[in-house]
Scaffold this active site. Structure first.
Site, PDB file in Angstrom:
ATOM      1  N   ARG A  64       0.806  -1.223   0.000  1.00 49.90           N
ATOM      2  CA  ARG A  64       0.000   0.000   0.000  1.00 49.90           C
ATOM      3  C   ARG A  64       0.839   1.273   0.000  1.00 49.90           C
ATOM      4  O   ARG A  64       0.653   2.156  -0.830  1.00 49.90           O
ATOM      5  CB  ARG A  64      -0.908  -0.008   1.230  1.00 49.90           C
ATOM      6  CG  ARG A  64      -2.232   0.628   0.981  1.00 49.90           C
ATOM      7  CD  ARG A  64      -3.125  -0.245   0.117  1.00 49.90           C
ATOM      8  NE  ARG A  64      -3.529  -1.443   0.810  1.00 49.90           N
ATOM      9  CZ  ARG A  64      -4.454  -1.465   1.774  1.00 49.90           C
ATOM     10  NH1 ARG A  64      -5.054  -0.378   2.158  1.00 49.90           N
ATOM     11  NH2 ARG A  64      -4.783  -2.604   2.337  1.00 49.90           N
ATOM     12  N   THR A  65       1.751   1.372   0.934  1.00 50.71           N
ATOM     13  CA  THR A  65       2.584   2.571   1.018  1.00 50.71           C
ATOM     14  C   THR A  65       3.410   2.732  -0.252  1.00 50.71           C
ATOM     15  O   THR A  65       3.576   3.827  -0.776  1.00 50.71           O
ATOM     16  CB  THR A  65       3.514   2.479   2.248  1.00 50.71           C
ATOM     17  OG1 THR A  65       2.714   2.279   3.403  1.00 50.71           O
ATOM     18  CG2 THR A  65       4.323   3.740   2.426  1.00 50.71           C
ATOM     19  N   LYS A 121      22.608 -11.169   0.283  1.00 52.74           N
ATOM     20  CA  LYS A 121      23.979 -11.684   0.339  1.00 52.74           C
ATOM     21  C   LYS A 121      24.748 -11.073   1.495  1.00 52.74           C
ATOM     22  O   LYS A 121      25.962 -11.219   1.596  1.00 52.74           O
ATOM     23  CB  LYS A 121      24.698 -11.401  -0.982  1.00 52.74           C
ATOM     24  CG  LYS A 121      24.052 -12.113  -2.159  1.00 52.74           C
ATOM     25  CD  LYS A 121      24.716 -11.731  -3.481  1.00 52.74           C
ATOM     26  CE  LYS A 121      23.887 -12.186  -4.666  1.00 52.74           C
ATOM     27  NZ  LYS A 121      23.691 -11.111  -5.646  1.00 52.74           N
ATOM     28  N   ARG A 135      11.549   1.714   3.556  1.00 51.10           N
ATOM     29  CA  ARG A 135      10.911   1.033   4.689  1.00 51.10           C
ATOM     30  C   ARG A 135      11.821  -0.102   5.120  1.00 51.10           C
ATOM     31  O   ARG A 135      12.372  -0.817   4.282  1.00 51.10           O
ATOM     32  CB  ARG A 135       9.551   0.469   4.330  1.00 51.10           C
ATOM     33  CG  ARG A 135       9.065  -0.474   5.439  1.00 51.10           C
ATOM     34  CD  ARG A 135       7.632  -0.791   5.383  1.00 51.10           C
ATOM     35  NE  ARG A 135       6.822   0.393   5.573  1.00 51.10           N
ATOM     36  CZ  ARG A 135       5.505   0.343   5.775  1.00 51.10           C
ATOM     37  NH1 ARG A 135       4.894  -0.809   5.802  1.00 51.10           N
ATOM     38  NH2 ARG A 135       4.827   1.446   5.929  1.00 51.10           N
ATOM     39  N   HIS A 140       6.752   6.749  11.209  1.00 53.86           N
ATOM     40  CA  HIS A 140       6.176   6.638   9.877  1.00 53.86           C
ATOM     41  C   HIS A 140       5.604   8.014   9.504  1.00 53.86           C
ATOM     42  O   HIS A 140       4.398   8.204   9.457  1.00 53.86           O
ATOM     43  CB  HIS A 140       5.082   5.565   9.895  1.00 53.86           C
ATOM     44  CG  HIS A 140       4.587   5.152   8.538  1.00 53.86           C
ATOM     45  ND1 HIS A 140       5.090   5.679   7.353  1.00 53.86           N
ATOM     46  CD2 HIS A 140       3.620   4.284   8.158  1.00 53.86           C
ATOM     47  CE1 HIS A 140       4.450   5.134   6.328  1.00 53.86           C
ATOM     48  NE2 HIS A 140       3.558   4.285   6.788  1.00 53.86           N
TER      49      HIS A 140
END
Ligand SMILES: [Zn+2]
Lengths: 304, 154
Positions: A53-54, A82, A103, A131
């Site tokens: 969504r974001t 890795k 994020r 956020h």
């Protein structure tokens, strides 16, 4: 220039907040006016944990400004898997883009990453931390629905782990709202957040029962209580059940109470609330695009 | 300075005497300095020594070692009354009180296992010093009790 990063709602000033919201309102009123504004610009997307969504909201915002995105893709297909450090990843990727959105599952990751890059970096969620862009769209929704003067906001649910809540509480303090926090004892605001709110002179109280405060609220912001925060399923059901609302719950509220939720919801807001005048959560989600457009516009212009 | 104290201070040839340490904190002072004896450092400790100023105090003397600012900063959190004496050729050449810093770097480890500073990243821990306790500059976690338990060197 570090002041261009958007890491925490704590660092947003009242004037800064108002200017993003004003710009968002302008853009929402006339999106065509900015359709080519950032043609040729690229936004780098670093999503170290899934957030459809974001991510969609940021992509839509960048593309509606005429720009485009470059996407790291899922972590399991990248060099992160890795064992590359976050510091290395962002230093490589900053060469590909004019701004970055990140994020990451760990708290403090956005702040650390921002110390390694020169392009503006936007925190789209760091673990249980902050956020800030969700907060800006929440504030936009609140300002539009209720205004900031004489505002009382109830915030209910998981206040301990909910980063949306932490960011919002800081910003509501900045705009001078009264805050009523409602949660089970085990999910109260973390110490660090409570400390900051007190330091900032917040007008706030903490409760375990919504009934105590519901009648005085202009906005009720509901968040999800997750099963994994509890030792067992029974305990979870018992506690979470006390923090669910339906249309009947809201009969004790002001007529113009606005109900918000960062979505996705599960059962904390019953579907019968959708039909009421109170429901504002879908509008809230839609507001993410103009607000993120405004923020990207301001950042890409270097006007933060 | 009394003769007795002067004697104690001048016992080492080269290094640091940390005096007026809060009684009982001497071992934590050594932890801050990363000294556990395995490195062969010459260390002497006085614990719960009578003191006019503090009632009881600890004294830590380390031969051949001068303290870094980071170490002094963290020291100030557990021993706010401490004095640092730098000794060269048996003489105290510098003497200063510790000051409560605005920030402490490196020496403490964030207790939040979900904090970016607890992972393998090229970044030092950083804590803002609050009126009571310290707070991680990255994840905002506050440590208020037993700060010494979060000391991490090397
Ligand atoms: Zn931390």
């Amino acid at each position: 220039m570090p002041q261009d990063h958007i890491i925490s709602a704590k660092h947003l000033s009242r004037a800064g907040i108002e200017s993003v919201l004003d710009r968002a309102a302008e853009i929402a009123a006339d999106p065509d006016a900015v359709a080519d504004r950032h043609a040729g610009k690229l936004l780098g997307m670093l999503f170290f944990e899934p957030s459809t969504r974001t991510k969609m909201s940021f992509s839509a915002a960048m593309k509606r400004l005429g720009g485009d995105i470059v996407d790291m893709g899922p972590v399991d297909q990248s060099s992160v898997k890795k064992g590359e450090s976050l510091a290395d990843t962002v230093r490589v990727v900053e060469g590909y883009a004019d701004a970055l959105v990140m994020r990451h599952p760990l708290e403090g990751s956005a702040k650390m990453a921002s110390e390694f890059v020169d392009v503006p970096l936007i925190n789209a969620g760091d673990g249980a931390g902050q956020h800030p862009t969700q907060t800006l769209l929440d504030l936009y929704t609140i300002r539009e629905a209720a205004g900031f003067s004489n505002l009382t906001v109830g915030i209910m649910g998981d206040l301990k782990y909910g980063r949306t809540v932490h960011s919002l509480a800081h910003a509501l303090t900045t705009v001078g709202a009264q805050q009523q926090f409602v949660s089970p004892e085990s999910l109260k605001l973390p110490r660090g957040v409570r400390y900051d709110l007190h330091e900032a002179g917040a007008s706030m109280r903490e409760h375990t029962d919504l009934e105590e405060v519901l009648g005085g609220l202009d906005v009720l912001y509901v968040t999800r209580i997750q099963a994994e925060r509890f030792p067992d399923e029974d305990e979870y059901r018992k506690v979470a059940g006390e923090y669910q609302i339906d249309a009947e719950t809201l009969s004790a509220a002001k007529d113009d109470l606005v109900v918000m939720h960062p979505l996705p919801r599960v059962d904390e807001i019953a579907p019968d609330v959708d039909e009421t005048e109170h429901a504002r959560y879908f509008q809230q989600a839609h507001n993410g695009v103009p607000v993120r457009m405004a923020l990207l516009d301001i950042i890409l212009e270097g006007n933060l | 300075m009394s003769n007795e104290q002067e004697l104690r201070v001048s016992k080492i040839t080269q290094g640091t005497v940390i005096d007026h340490v809060t009684g009982g904190q001497a071992l934590n002072v050594l932890a801050i300095l990363g000294i556990d004896g395995s490195g062969g450092e010459e260390v002497s400790i006085g614990m719960n020594v009578p003191s006019e100023r503090l009632g009881r105090k600890d004294v830590v003397k380390v031969e051949g070692r001068e303290l870094s600012q980071d170490e002094v900063d963290v020291l100030s959190l557990i021993a706010p009354a401490a004095t640092i004496n730098i000794v060269r050729d048996y003489d105290v050449v510098e003497k200063h009180r510790v000051e409560r810093p605005g920030e402490v770097m490196s020496v403490l480890r964030c207790p939040n296992r979900n904090c970016i500073t607890s992972k393998d990243e090229p970044v030092d821990s950083r804590f803002a010093v609050l009126e009571e306790g310290v707070r991680c500059a990255y994840c905002d976690t506050i440590i208020r009790e037993s700060i010494a338990d979060h000391i991490h060197v090397g």
